[in-house]
Design an enzyme around this catalytic site. Structure first.
Site, PDB file in Angstrom:
ATOM      1  N   HIS A 251       0.842  -1.209   0.000  1.00  0.00           N
ATOM      2  CA  HIS A 251       0.000   0.000   0.000  1.00  0.00           C
ATOM      3  C   HIS A 251       0.876   1.259   0.000  1.00  0.00           C
ATOM      4  CE1 HIS A 251      -2.770  -2.905   2.240  1.00  0.00           C
ATOM      5  NE2 HIS A 251      -3.530  -2.509   1.252  1.00  0.00           N
TER       6      HIS A 251
ATOM      7  N   LYS B 173      -1.043  -6.244  -8.056  1.00  0.00           N
ATOM      8  CA  LYS B 173      -1.333  -7.465  -7.282  1.00  0.00           C
ATOM      9  C   LYS B 173      -2.752  -7.963  -7.558  1.00  0.00           C
ATOM     10  CE  LYS B 173      -1.953  -9.945  -3.360  1.00  0.00           C
ATOM     11  NZ  LYS B 173      -3.217  -9.462  -2.914  1.00  0.00           N
TER      12      LYS B 173
ATOM     13  N   SER C  64       0.269  -8.963   1.227  1.00  0.00           N
ATOM     14  CA  SER C  64      -1.187  -8.888   1.309  1.00  0.00           C
ATOM     15  C   SER C  64      -1.579  -8.809   2.777  1.00  0.00           C
ATOM     16  CB  SER C  64      -1.796 -10.148   0.691  1.00  0.00           C
ATOM     17  OG  SER C  64      -3.143 -10.282   1.085  1.00  0.00           O
TER      18      SER C  64
HETATM   19  P1  AMP Z   1      -6.623  -3.625  -0.326  1.00  0.00           P
HETATM   20  O1  AMP Z   1      -6.425  -2.864   0.944  1.00  0.00           O
HETATM   21  O2  AMP Z   1      -6.233  -5.057  -0.244  1.00  0.00           O
HETATM   22  O3  AMP Z   1      -8.001  -3.406  -0.914  1.00  0.00           O
HETATM   23  O4  AMP Z   1      -5.614  -3.005  -1.383  1.00  0.00           O
HETATM   24  C1  AMP Z   1      -5.623  -1.634  -1.674  1.00  0.00           C
HETATM   25  C2  AMP Z   1      -4.746  -1.392  -2.867  1.00  0.00           C
HETATM   26  O5  AMP Z   1      -3.417  -1.811  -2.586  1.00  0.00           O
HETATM   27  C3  AMP Z   1      -5.213  -2.166  -4.107  1.00  0.00           C
HETATM   28  O6  AMP Z   1      -5.073  -1.331  -5.255  1.00  0.00           O
HETATM   29  C4  AMP Z   1      -4.243  -3.319  -4.148  1.00  0.00           C
HETATM   30  O7  AMP Z   1      -4.044  -3.836  -5.445  1.00  0.00           O
HETATM   31  C5  AMP Z   1      -2.971  -2.654  -3.631  1.00  0.00           C
HETATM   32  N1  AMP Z   1      -2.034  -3.654  -3.123  1.00  0.00           N
HETATM   33  C6  AMP Z   1      -2.300  -4.651  -2.238  1.00  0.00           C
HETATM   34  N2  AMP Z   1      -1.206  -5.419  -2.061  1.00  0.00           N
HETATM   35  C7  AMP Z   1      -0.234  -4.908  -2.849  1.00  0.00           C
HETATM   36  C8  AMP Z   1       1.125  -5.270  -3.113  1.00  0.00           C
HETATM   37  N3  AMP Z   1       1.702  -6.315  -2.536  1.00  0.00           N
HETATM   38  N4  AMP Z   1       1.823  -4.505  -3.986  1.00  0.00           N
HETATM   39  C9  AMP Z   1       1.247  -3.431  -4.599  1.00  0.00           C
HETATM   40  N5  AMP Z   1      -0.025  -3.054  -4.383  1.00  0.00           N
HETATM   41  C10 AMP Z   1      -0.759  -3.775  -3.522  1.00  0.00           C
END
Ligand code: AMP
Length: 298
Positions: free
Chosen positions: A42, A153, A189
């Site tokens: 993030h 991701k 993640s």
């Molecule tokens: P989330 O909180 O899981 O909904 O993710 C929020 C944003 O962060 C989304 O655009 C995801 O694709 C991005 N994101 C999550 N994990 C990663 C990662 N390992 N590398 C880059 N972006 C990420």
């Protein structure tokens, strides 16, 4: 809006006031939508936003409508204080609205993107992409940003959002940023925290398999079945992994391909116990070598 530390706003009127103030002072507004439980993946999006925008809004909202029945909505990690510490002064503002403000009583509108939602995650998580498209459009409307940042991701998600933005003429630029990985290759993640030490060890097969696919592609292999078999062989090294899919698809339409003659993506998803993991690798002759170099080191 100023930097350090980020101001937390829960009220939409207050958010709009602050964003319009920033805009009046000439700032470009960047938006990073998240569900919190922030990690360096993030943060990489926030830093990229910071490079391109004077004002960066990070949203933290665990969106109930993108979780299916039996998924992990209730146990999804929530730690706003930790998130703020991690963000430090990289974000200008954190918008963390209460659920009632996002989904008012009687809400009856859903965004459904057809086509690119119909394979891979789509059938396995019914309603998921409707929830994603709806919340992302709502956040776009609430924040009124110039640019929004997403991670590679969640590759299919980025394709769905791109389709929605084009179809609904949403006035926003999109950036899809490289996947940030642990030192052994596992894509970072928020859900990795659920893994037991043994599952965590086995989880590396996803990125190892994708790496093998990429190496074979780099050496000229273009047969999707051969590449998919390499991926499957790696996944088979994790005895507890239940594979949902491991396939080669067109990078834009997400339709399966037989040969990788244009930009394609290797997509993989599986479950270790109750934890679902996804990962992907773009196969494109114009790949960013820096991203691949970093990955190849692991
Ligand atoms: P989330 O909180 O899981 O909904 O993710 C929020 C944003 O962060 C989304 O655009 C995801 O694709 C991005 N994101 C999550 N994990 C990663 C990662 N390992 N590398 C880059 N972006 C990420």
């Amino acid at each position: 809006m100023t930097a350090a530390p980020p101001q937390v706003v829960t009220d939409l009127t207050a958010l709009r006031g602050l964003v319009s103030q920033a805009r009046q002072s000439g700032a470009r507004i960047g938006l990073v939508p998240t569900m919190g439980a922030l990690h360096p993946g993030h943060l990489s999006l926030v830093r990229r936003a910071r490079e391109e925008c004077e004002s960066v809004v990070v949203t933290v909202f665990v969106n109930p409508t993108q979780f299916g029945p039996g998924e992990d909505f209730d146990r999804y990690p929530r730690d706003l204080a930790g998130d703020l510490r991690l963000l430090g002064d990289t974000a200008s503002l954190v918008f963390s609205p209460p659920s009632e403000a996002v989904y008012p009583t009687g809400h009856a509108t859903t965004v459904h993107v057809a086509g690119v939602t119909e394979r891979w995650e789509g059938p396995l998580r019914p309603g998921h992409f409707d929830g994603v498209a709806t919340i992302v459009l709502k956040l776009f409307q609430m924040v009124g940003a110039d640019v929004a940042y997403f991670g590679q991701k969640d590759y299919q998600q980025s394709v769905v959002i791109r389709r929605m933005v084009a179809d609904l003429n949403v006035p926003i630029e999109l950036r899809v940023c490289p996947t940030i990985r642990e030192s052994d290759g596992l894509a970072m993640s928020s859900r990795n925290a659920y893994l037991t030490p043994e599952q965590r060890r086995q989880a590396t097969v996803l990125s190892r398999g994708l790496k093998r696919v990429w190496l074979a592609y780099a050496q000229g292999q273009r047969e999707a079945a051969v590449l998919a078999n390499l991926l499957a062989d790696s996944l088979a090294e994790a005895p507890d992994l239940v594979t949902d899919y491991a396939a080669l698809a067109d990078a834009h339409t997400l339709e399966p391909v037989e040969r990788v003659d244009g930009p394609a993506v290797a997509l993989v998803a599986g479950r270790l116990g109750r934890t679902r993991l996804i990962d992907n690798c773009l196969l494109d002759e114009s790949l960013d070598p820096a991203q691949l170099d970093r990955w190849m080191m692991t």
